[in-house]
Design an enzyme around this catalytic site. Structure first.
Site, PDB file in Angstrom:
ATOM      1  N   SER A  13       0.830  -1.211   0.000  1.00 54.29           N
ATOM      2  CA  SER A  13       0.000   0.000   0.000  1.00 54.29           C
ATOM      3  C   SER A  13       0.860   1.256   0.000  1.00 54.29           C
ATOM      4  O   SER A  13       2.067   1.210   0.260  1.00 54.29           O
ATOM      5  CB  SER A  13      -0.920  -0.014   1.227  1.00 54.29           C
ATOM      6  OG  SER A  13      -0.189  -0.330   2.398  1.00 54.29           O
TER       7      SER A  13
ATOM      8  N   GLU B 227       0.896   5.550   1.185  1.00 55.69           N
ATOM      9  CA  GLU B 227       0.275   6.585   2.025  1.00 55.69           C
ATOM     10  C   GLU B 227       0.507   7.980   1.441  1.00 55.69           C
ATOM     11  O   GLU B 227       1.604   8.297   0.983  1.00 55.69           O
ATOM     12  CB  GLU B 227       0.874   6.507   3.433  1.00 55.69           C
ATOM     13  CG  GLU B 227       0.276   7.514   4.396  1.00 55.69           C
ATOM     14  CD  GLU B 227       0.767   7.291   5.825  1.00 55.69           C
ATOM     15  OE1 GLU B 227       0.707   6.141   6.315  1.00 55.69           O
ATOM     16  OE2 GLU B 227       1.219   8.274   6.433  1.00 55.69           O
TER      17      GLU B 227
ATOM     18  N   ASP C  44      -0.819  13.422  17.057  1.00 58.68           N
ATOM     19  CA  ASP C  44       0.130  14.235  17.826  1.00 58.68           C
ATOM     20  C   ASP C  44      -0.417  15.634  17.959  1.00 58.68           C
ATOM     21  O   ASP C  44      -0.997  16.173  17.027  1.00 58.68           O
ATOM     22  CB  ASP C  44       1.487  14.292  17.109  1.00 58.68           C
ATOM     23  CG  ASP C  44       2.277  13.021  17.347  1.00 58.68           C
ATOM     24  OD1 ASP C  44       2.240  12.514  18.472  1.00 58.68           O
ATOM     25  OD2 ASP C  44       2.911  12.556  16.389  1.00 58.68           O
TER      26      ASP C  44
ATOM     27  N   PHE D  39      12.137  14.235  10.372  1.00 59.93           N
ATOM     28  CA  PHE D  39      11.052  13.301  10.681  1.00 59.93           C
ATOM     29  C   PHE D  39      11.489  12.302  11.741  1.00 59.93           C
ATOM     30  O   PHE D  39      10.748  11.988  12.659  1.00 59.93           O
ATOM     31  CB  PHE D  39      10.646  12.501   9.439  1.00 59.93           C
ATOM     32  CG  PHE D  39       9.868  13.286   8.436  1.00 59.93           C
ATOM     33  CD1 PHE D  39       9.182  14.432   8.800  1.00 59.93           C
ATOM     34  CD2 PHE D  39       9.832  12.892   7.115  1.00 59.93           C
ATOM     35  CE1 PHE D  39       8.466  15.170   7.872  1.00 59.93           C
ATOM     36  CE2 PHE D  39       9.118  13.617   6.176  1.00 59.93           C
ATOM     37  CZ  PHE D  39       8.437  14.755   6.554  1.00 59.93           C
TER      38      PHE D  39
HETATM   39  P1  FAD Z   1      -1.178   5.339  20.995  1.00 59.91           P
HETATM   40  O1  FAD Z   1      -1.248   3.929  20.575  1.00 59.91           O
HETATM   41  O2  FAD Z   1      -2.329   5.885  21.782  1.00 59.91           O
HETATM   42  O3  FAD Z   1       0.186   5.516  21.814  1.00 59.91           O
HETATM   43  C1  FAD Z   1       0.695   6.816  22.108  1.00 59.91           C
HETATM   44  C2  FAD Z   1       1.575   6.748  23.356  1.00 59.91           C
HETATM   45  O4  FAD Z   1       0.776   6.552  24.522  1.00 59.91           O
HETATM   46  C3  FAD Z   1       2.592   5.590  23.380  1.00 59.91           C
HETATM   47  O5  FAD Z   1       3.727   6.047  24.039  1.00 59.91           O
HETATM   48  C4  FAD Z   1       1.878   4.508  24.179  1.00 59.91           C
HETATM   49  O6  FAD Z   1       2.787   3.641  24.839  1.00 59.91           O
HETATM   50  C5  FAD Z   1       1.068   5.329  25.160  1.00 59.91           C
HETATM   51  N1  FAD Z   1      -0.237   4.712  25.463  1.00 59.91           N
HETATM   52  C6  FAD Z   1      -1.056   4.097  24.577  1.00 59.91           C
HETATM   53  N2  FAD Z   1      -2.189   3.686  25.171  1.00 59.91           N
HETATM   54  C7  FAD Z   1      -2.083   4.042  26.473  1.00 59.91           C
HETATM   55  C8  FAD Z   1      -2.935   3.902  27.602  1.00 59.91           C
HETATM   56  N3  FAD Z   1      -4.132   3.308  27.478  1.00 59.91           N
HETATM   57  N4  FAD Z   1      -2.514   4.395  28.790  1.00 59.91           N
HETATM   58  C9  FAD Z   1      -1.312   5.011  28.909  1.00 59.91           C
HETATM   59  N5  FAD Z   1      -0.450   5.183  27.863  1.00 59.91           N
HETATM   60  C10 FAD Z   1      -0.837   4.708  26.657  1.00 59.91           C
HETATM   61  N6  FAD Z   1      -0.475  11.098  13.145  1.00 59.91           N
HETATM   62  C11 FAD Z   1      -1.451  11.954  12.752  1.00 59.91           C
HETATM   63  O7  FAD Z   1      -1.663  12.982  13.407  1.00 59.91           O
HETATM   64  N7  FAD Z   1      -2.202  11.700  11.640  1.00 59.91           N
HETATM   65  C12 FAD Z   1      -2.038  10.587  10.898  1.00 59.91           C
HETATM   66  O8  FAD Z   1      -2.750  10.386   9.899  1.00 59.91           O
HETATM   67  C13 FAD Z   1      -1.025   9.652  11.290  1.00 59.91           C
HETATM   68  N8  FAD Z   1      -0.828   8.493  10.622  1.00 59.91           N
HETATM   69  C14 FAD Z   1       0.091   7.573  11.082  1.00 59.91           C
HETATM   70  C15 FAD Z   1       0.197   6.334  10.420  1.00 59.91           C
HETATM   71  C16 FAD Z   1       1.101   5.379  10.885  1.00 59.91           C
HETATM   72  C17 FAD Z   1       1.175   4.051  10.174  1.00 59.91           C
HETATM   73  C18 FAD Z   1       1.929   5.668  12.009  1.00 59.91           C
HETATM   74  C19 FAD Z   1       2.925   4.658  12.491  1.00 59.91           C
HETATM   75  C20 FAD Z   1       1.814   6.881  12.647  1.00 59.91           C
HETATM   76  C21 FAD Z   1       0.898   7.845  12.211  1.00 59.91           C
HETATM   77  N9  FAD Z   1       0.727   9.066  12.870  1.00 59.91           N
HETATM   78  C22 FAD Z   1      -0.251   9.957  12.448  1.00 59.91           C
HETATM   79  C23 FAD Z   1       1.562   9.419  14.027  1.00 59.91           C
HETATM   80  C24 FAD Z   1       0.864   9.043  15.341  1.00 59.91           C
HETATM   81  O9  FAD Z   1      -0.333   9.752  15.503  1.00 59.91           O
HETATM   82  C25 FAD Z   1       1.833   9.383  16.459  1.00 59.91           C
HETATM   83  O10 FAD Z   1       2.918   8.486  16.441  1.00 59.91           O
HETATM   84  C26 FAD Z   1       1.225   9.483  17.842  1.00 59.91           C
HETATM   85  O11 FAD Z   1       2.207  10.059  18.723  1.00 59.91           O
HETATM   86  C27 FAD Z   1       0.802   8.156  18.453  1.00 59.91           C
HETATM   87  O12 FAD Z   1      -0.286   7.644  17.843  1.00 59.91           O
HETATM   88  P2  FAD Z   1      -0.758   6.135  18.214  1.00 59.91           P
HETATM   89  O13 FAD Z   1      -2.045   5.919  17.523  1.00 59.91           O
HETATM   90  O14 FAD Z   1       0.328   5.194  17.970  1.00 59.91           O
HETATM   91  O15 FAD Z   1      -0.987   6.328  19.790  1.00 59.91           O
END
Ligand code: FAD
Length: 287
Positions: free
Chosen positions: A12, A14, A106, A213
């Site tokens: 895929s 992005e 973020d 990045f």
């Molecule tokens: P989470 O899984 O929520 O984790 C974030 C942090 O919190 C981690 O350190 C984790 O250990 C901690 N954590 C998770 N759950 C809990 C909990 N229940 N209690 C306490 N701590 C917890 N960003 C954007 O803004 N837009 C996008 O479209 C985008 N696309 C992305 C696509 C991919 C494939 C990837 C890998 C990243 C993308 N990102 C995007 C970046 C992403 O949003 C950031 O990396 C963000 O900081 C974390 O998102 P996450 O969904 O992994 O968060």
């Protein structure tokens, strides 16, 4: 890596939603070029706080209409109210979208605060609660660990929480050390995580951008790659050639070891991805 072999491989690309008419025009050319490689799907990022809400949606619809290939919007819960997420999900569902990439997102510096849902596992749970099994949900995975995680173990635990909440598959942050990925997948297997963990691939084409990045997202650029890139200075042709070679070799290594797919961070450009797909021979595969 034992259990990843059993999953059908997906390939895929992005994109991010374009900001200007010129960028939109360029993306149309990029998506046409990449559609010719027959990917399984495209995905389109979503600015945390909803800043790209309309543009993400419009880009997804445009890709689907123009290329006939599936396109998945990303959705982030950072800075959003649950009612807003509910409305977005309803719009996606009504438009025939059935795959989303669910993320926390973020915080843009100095702007919105957390939303009602604080972490991606809560977003996945919310999507399942509101829409049942309608969506195939992808989540993010971090072989080199998320930069805000206090330690690897808690990050693994949080990744498992997303899977237990109903994620169907994961896409990793990009990495250049395949052993970090193998180790991550092995740890997932030990924890009973049984979903495809597709490798995110960032073709190396620009040293400054890559460093910026990588600093932000916690992806490590190995010393030998960084030194070689620095040595090339402004010689873009050599950087590009080296970057494509290194990225191709990484993908070959991953494919040889049973990775269940590759997801390319294209930065809305097609040239490097096309070249790497051709090197890998996946541009002619049947779906
Ligand atoms: P989470 O899984 O929520 O984790 C974030 C942090 O919190 C981690 O350190 C984790 O250990 C901690 N954590 C998770 N759950 C809990 C909990 N229940 N209690 C306490 N701590 C917890 N960003 C954007 O803004 N837009 C996008 O479209 C985008 N696309 C992305 C696509 C991919 C494939 C990837 C890998 C990243 C993308 N990102 C995007 C970046 C992403 O949003 C950031 O990396 C963000 O900081 C974390 O998102 P996450 O969904 O992994 O968060």
């Amino acid at each position: 890596m034992e259990t990843q072999d059993k999953f059908a491989r997906t390939f895929s690309f992005e994109f991010f939603p374009p900001r200007t008419p010129e960028a939109a025009g360029k993306l149309k050319t990029t998506q046409e070029t990449l559609a010719a490689l027959n990917p399984d799907f495209f995905s389109v990022t979503f600015g945390a706080g909803g800043s790209t809400r309309e543009r993400t949606f419009e880009t997804v619809i445009d890709i689907r209409e123009k290329t006939g290939i599936d396109a998945a919007p990303h959705l982030s819960c950072m800075g959003a109210l649950n009612d807003e997420i509910k409305n977005i999900l309803a719009t996606y569902k009504d438009s025939g979208i059935n795959r989303v990439v669910a993320l926390r997102g973020d915080l843009p510096s100095g702007s919105v605060g957390y939303g009602q849902l604080r972490y991606a596992n809560e977003l996945v749970e919310f999507i399942r609660q509101e829409t049942g099994d309608h969506f195939h949900i992808e989540v993010a995975a971090y072989p080199e660990f998320h930069p805000q995680a206090p330690n690897p173990q808690s990050d693994m635990k949080h990744f498992k929480m997303k899977v237990d909440a109903g994620a169907n598959s994961a896409i990793t942050q990009y990495f250049y050390n395949p052993f970090a990925y193998y180790r991550f997948v092995d740890n997932c297997e030990k924890m009973g995580i049984d979903i495809p963990i597709v490798a995110g691939v960032m073709p190396i084409i620009n040293c400054t951008q890559l460093r910026r990045f990588s600093d932000a997202c916690g992806a490590e650029i190995p010393r030998w790659i960084l030194l070689r890139l620095q040595e090339f200075g402004d010689d873009r042709v050599s950087i590009r050639k080296f970057g494509i070679d290194v990225t191709t070799e990484l993908c070959e290594e991953l494919l040889k070891n049973g990775v269940p797919g590759l997801h390319f961070y294209t930065m809305n450009q097609s040239e490097a991805s096309v070249e790497i797909w051709k090197n890998l021979g996946i541009h002619k595969r049947e779906r």
